[in-house]
Design a protein around this motif. Structure first.
Motif, PDB file in Angstrom:
ATOM      1  N   LEU A 146      -2.798 -17.097  -8.982  1.00 22.71           N
ATOM      2  CA  LEU A 146      -1.500 -17.347  -9.605  1.00 22.71           C
ATOM      3  C   LEU A 146      -0.859 -18.649  -9.129  1.00 22.71           C
ATOM      4  O   LEU A 146      -0.129 -19.293  -9.891  1.00 22.71           O
ATOM      5  N   VAL A 147      -1.133 -19.073  -7.909  1.00 23.00           N
ATOM      6  CA  VAL A 147      -0.661 -20.382  -7.456  1.00 23.00           C
ATOM      7  C   VAL A 147      -1.366 -21.488  -8.243  1.00 23.00           C
ATOM      8  O   VAL A 147      -0.741 -22.482  -8.642  1.00 23.00           O
ATOM      9  N   ALA A 148      -2.655 -21.308  -8.498  1.00 18.53           N
ATOM     10  CA  ALA A 148      -3.390 -22.285  -9.309  1.00 18.53           C
ATOM     11  C   ALA A 148      -2.809 -22.362 -10.720  1.00 18.53           C
ATOM     12  O   ALA A 148      -2.719 -23.448 -11.311  1.00 18.53           O
ATOM     13  N   ALA A 149      -2.399 -21.225 -11.273  1.00 13.51           N
ATOM     14  CA  ALA A 149      -1.780 -21.222 -12.605  1.00 13.51           C
ATOM     15  C   ALA A 149      -0.456 -21.987 -12.594  1.00 13.51           C
ATOM     16  O   ALA A 149      -0.146 -22.728 -13.534  1.00 13.51           O
ATOM     17  N   LEU A 150       0.327 -21.826 -11.543  1.00 13.31           N
ATOM     18  CA  LEU A 150       1.588 -22.572 -11.420  1.00 13.31           C
ATOM     19  C   LEU A 150       1.330 -24.079 -11.362  1.00 13.31           C
ATOM     20  O   LEU A 150       1.997 -24.866 -12.042  1.00 13.31           O
TER      21      LEU A 150
END
Length: 446
Positions: free
Chosen positions: A425-429
């Protein structure tokens, strides 16, 4: 009512049939002239046909991409890491098909001769091929045949989608871009919602799970295909040689920087979106601790909340962008808010909190989807090669849908052991932030 009279100053084109291929459904519509932007607003029933076409492709294809393949992976193993690996393995090969057949499909449809027009044959053939490919996934006993089936489904669906998207530029005047883009975005989100609700309904029958949405999509797309008033080429004006094939996948980003920036923005938000949606079911079972049956219902409810929020935002966003004449700032802000929503999922420890985040993400994506297509149609490099250019652009839509499961699956399986979603989810952000920044550098659109 024909394509031979584009106006004063244009000589008749001998490669265009003067009669064209009229629409088979609805009152007869004027047949657009190739390379010239239409100036007449399309009636409501034709816009409804566009909505059906978009919904049909998405209800058949996006259900497997977002839920059904992941659910089938759960029936093959109880190990969370293996489930993520199987899902990624089955979906990832579609990336190659999406890249090749979206771009090639657009360029081939630009050049197609025959009495049925340029776009209609590929829309129908593509959706038929997708339906048969999804049947292969439904009956596949393991990941390998699932991967083959998904490759074929992406190949054929992207042929149809490339022709469908090109037909929008053929048919619509610029002053309808924003409103129709809003409706198209609503159709896509409703399609995903419908396909998602079919999982708890048909979860005990894999053939029904994959084929009911596929057949529903087939009917809706066919209706749109027969609504099209199509120009007809009597001969191919641009022979398709090796050089043409290679350049099918390319528009010079130095010569057309705004097109390239819009491409990058689309790529990043789709990557961010599918890095989560592909593993949404695992998120419910492994992050929130729901059992499989409850998880499918919660996912369907969350997608419904997301869709309703996106529908409201799409209507408002499309109307607002046409009203104020500004697109890129709306697109950039919506991408950024969507990315923040993906990060918020890390801190959602209850189903209710998950629903709240789904609503925020739905609002953001609704505005994005409503305005981005209008923005893209304004930065196309060449109206005579709309199919090619939209095919290149649709790579930014199709490629991350298949890359995200592979990249996300790697992060989830190797950095999160199948249960920790932080890296994912950090990569998605991060992807969303990059997409927003790229969009703000577009210069030719306000």
């Amino acid at each position: 009512m024909t394509s031979h009279d584009p106006g004063i100053g244009f000589a008749p084109d001998p490669t265009i049939d003067l009669q064209g291929s009229p629409n088979r459904i609805g009152p007869k519509l004027p047949i657009p002239h190739l390379g010239i932007e239409p100036d007449k607003v399309k009636p409501w029933w034709f816009v409804l046909g566009i909505v059906l076409g978009q919904m049909g492709i998405f209800v058949g294809l996006m259900g497997p991409a977002t839920v059904s393949i992941a659910y089938k992976a759960q029936t093959l193993t109880d190990d969370p890491a293996q489930q993520a690996t199987i899902t990624a393995f089955a979906i990832a090969p579609g990336a190659l098909a999406a890249v090749i057949f979206n771009a090639v499909g657009g360029r081939i449809s630009d050049r197609t001769t025959g009495r049925f027009g340029r776009r209609r044959p590929w829309i129908i053939a593509g959706i038929l091929g997708m339906t048969l490919s999804l049947l292969l996934i439904a009956v596949a006993p393991g990941a390998l045949l699932m991967a083959i089936g998904w490759f074929l489904a992406q190949a054929t669906a992207n042929m149809a989608f490339a022709a469908f998207t090109a037909s929008l530029s053929d048919q619509l005047p610029k002053r309808q871009y924003g409103k129709v883009s809003g409706f198209v975005n609503i159709a896509a989100n409703v399609a995903v919602m419908v396909a998602t609700w079919m999982v708890p309904v048909f979860k005990d029958n894999m053939v029904m799970l994959f084929m009911v949405p596929a057949l529903l999509g087939l009917v809706m797309v066919a209706v749109y295909a027969f609504m099209l008033p199509e120009p007809v080429l009597t001969q191919n004006r641009h022979p398709f040689n090796l050089v043409q094939l290679i350049t099918t996948f390319w528009r010079n980003p130095i010569r057309y920087p705004d097109f390239a920036l819009a491409w990058g923005g689309r790529f990043m938000i789709i990557l961010a979106s599918y890095m989560f949606t592909t593993f949404r079911l695992q998120y419910m079972t492994n992050h929130l601790g729901l059992e499989a049956g409850s998880a499918t219902t919660a996912v369907a409810t969350g997608v419904t909340i997301y869709t309703v929020a996106a529908m409201v935002a799409s209507l408002g966003g499309g109307w607002l962008s046409d009203k104020i004449g500004r697109r890129k700032s709306l697109v950039a802000v919506s991408i950024l808010v969507f990315g923040i929503g993906t990060y918020m999922l890390l801190h959602a420890d209850t189903v209710s909190a998950f629903y709240v985040v789904e609503a925020i993400m739905g609002l953001a994506y609704g505005v994005y989807g409503a305005v981005d297509l209008a923005l893209v149609l304004e930065v196309l490099p060449n109206r005579e090669e709309v199919g090619k250019d939209l095919g290149v652009f649709n790579i930014a839509n199709a490629l991350p849908q298949s890359l995200a499961p592979a990249f996300g699956g790697f992060l989830l399986a190797n950095l999160g052991n199948g249960t920790n979603f932080t890296a994912l989810l950090v990569a998605a952000l991060i992807a969303s932030v990059i997409g927003a920044v790229l969009t703000m550098f577009i210069r030719s659109v306000k």
